[in-house]
Design an enzyme around this catalytic site. Structure first.
Site, PDB file in Angstrom:
ATOM      1  N   CYS A 220     -32.125 -18.984  24.383  1.00  0.00           N
ATOM      2  CA  CYS A 220     -33.530 -19.391  24.257  1.00  0.00           C
ATOM      3  C   CYS A 220     -33.838 -19.896  22.852  1.00  0.00           C
ATOM      4  CB  CYS A 220     -34.455 -18.220  24.568  1.00  0.00           C
ATOM      5  SG  CYS A 220     -34.639 -17.836  26.315  1.00  0.00           S
ATOM      6  N   CYS A 233     -18.675 -21.273   7.107  1.00  0.00           N
ATOM      7  CA  CYS A 233     -18.042 -20.658   5.955  1.00  0.00           C
ATOM      8  C   CYS A 233     -16.989 -21.552   5.317  1.00  0.00           C
ATOM      9  CB  CYS A 233     -17.447 -19.300   6.337  1.00  0.00           C
ATOM     10  SG  CYS A 233     -16.299 -19.369   7.719  1.00  0.00           S
TER      11      CYS A 233
END
Length: 387
Positions: A220, A233
């Site tokens: 959602c 990262c």
């Protein structure tokens, strides 16, 4: 075992208990006398052993958990997917807190770059190239031998996610990619299992718990996006303190759920930037009727092809899932003419003449290291393994 005598010290605020471990030793348990007496009475009601009373006394003295909560934790079964930065901290918290069973799943092995932020691993794990779940298990068993640990060296896919979640009370996210997170989200909402999300990159972190029937789902919040194109990262790095903080937030929400402290659970997505001293709490929206997962109950991630090539965060690595398992002994012989082969019972590595490295796992997975180009990875895989 405790002696029956509990004697007051330092004006009744500290207790010295005799502990029998080969020989009698005195140690200090800094607990008010009357509170510890109450704790022992409650422990007896729930058949908490003297050993557990000693181990978990500080946790049981925390009123929202107490003896009853500790009893619930001892019966809990937890699935943790991903044993990287978040997963190593999460698993330590869960094992130390005394959950009954912890199933850890990861597809990767320990490398030098992991040691900066993945707290359970050391240089010997790197030298041995242990799979992360194997290295983690060896450490976690030493922390708490009472917890039943189950390990799976595997990628989580639509083909195995049903069996991995069988019997689980809660699922924790220690992953580094949205594809797996959406898969975990969909299976959790299909089966009515809470899903605790966590993510960390740079100095930023986010965490939320999604409970079927009570909150919206992870999908959602993403809408039609799949998480692609954002910071990772391998593009902006990550510092280890934010990993600890996010994993601790996840572990706390898991403890709240497992002990039944529903009124204390967070119904927000908490975002932090610890370098710039910022924190933001966003209330979770209501479940969307248009959401394929919690609105339409279609669970699209469960239908995705499992053998697609995927890049792995921060690794210059592409994973390819084959349709057949690898016999590592057989493939060591085949690849010996290609380059230098090294192996252990869990994986085989070969340095390719093109410069990349190929890593094979018994479950049929292969890592092509040294590239993020899925097309090149597939070409190398087909060249040396076959299509």
């Amino acid at each position: 075992m405790y002696d029956d005598k509990i004697r007051k010290k330092l004006r009744g605020e500290k207790l010295a208990l005799s502990h029998q471990m080969g020989k009698k030793q005195d140690f200090q348990l800094f607990v008010p006398n009357k509170e510890f007496k109450k704790l022992r009475i409650r422990a007896g009601e729930y058949e908490v052993s003297e050993q557990d009373l000693e181990r978990y006394s500080r946790q049981m003295l925390f009123p929202p958990i107490g003896v009853q909560g500790q009893h619930k934790l001892a019966a809990a079964k937890v699935l943790l997917v991903g044993m990287g930065a978040l997963g190593t901290v999460l698993s330590s918290h869960l094992v130390r807190s005394g959950v009954g069973m912890l199933r850890i799943v990861d597809r990767d092995y320990v490398e030098q770059s992991n040691l900066q932020r993945q707290m359970l691993y050391d240089e010997e794990d790197v030298r041995q190239a242990y799979p992360k779940v194997i290295a983690a298990r060896r450490k976690l068993e030493k922390i708490n031998s009472q917890v039943r640990l189950e390990t799976e060296v595997a990628d989580v896919t639509p083909l195995n996610v049903e069996s991995l979640t069988d019997g689980m009370d809660i699922v924790l996210d220690g992953t580094d990619n949205f594809q797996t997170r959406l898969l975990l989200n969909d299976i959790c909402f299909k089966r009515g299992i809470p899903f605790v999300y966590g993510g960390a990159v740079s100095s930023n972190g986010m965490s939320a718990i999604f409970v079927p029937g009570e909150t919206c789902c992870f999908r959602c919040l993403l809408g039609s996006a799949d998480g692609a194109g954002g910071q990772t990262c391998d593009t902006v790095g990550v510092i280890s303190p934010v990993v600890d903080m996010v994993a601790s937030l996840q572990a706390t929400e898991a403890l709240k759920y497992l002990v039944g402290a529903s009124s204390a659970r967070r119904n927000t997505m908490l975002s932090i930037d610890i370098w710039n001293n910022q924190m933001h709490d966003m209330k979770l929206p209501e479940p969307s009727a248009a959401c394929p997962t919690c609105g339409k109950q279609q669970y699209p991630a469960l239908d995705v092809d499992a053998d697609a090539a995927t890049t792995m965060c921060g690794r210059e690595t592409v994973q390819i899932v084959g349709k057949l398992p690898f016999d590592l002994t057989l493939w060591a012989g085949r690849l010996a003419a290609v380059g230098t082969v090294s192996s252990n019972p869990y994986l085989l590595r070969v340095q390719l003449p093109e410069g990349e490295r190929l890593v094979l796992f018994p479950d049929g997975r292969a890592l092509v290291q040294g590239t993020e180009d899925t097309t090149r990875a597939r070409v190398l895989y087909d060249r040396y393994i076959g299509s």
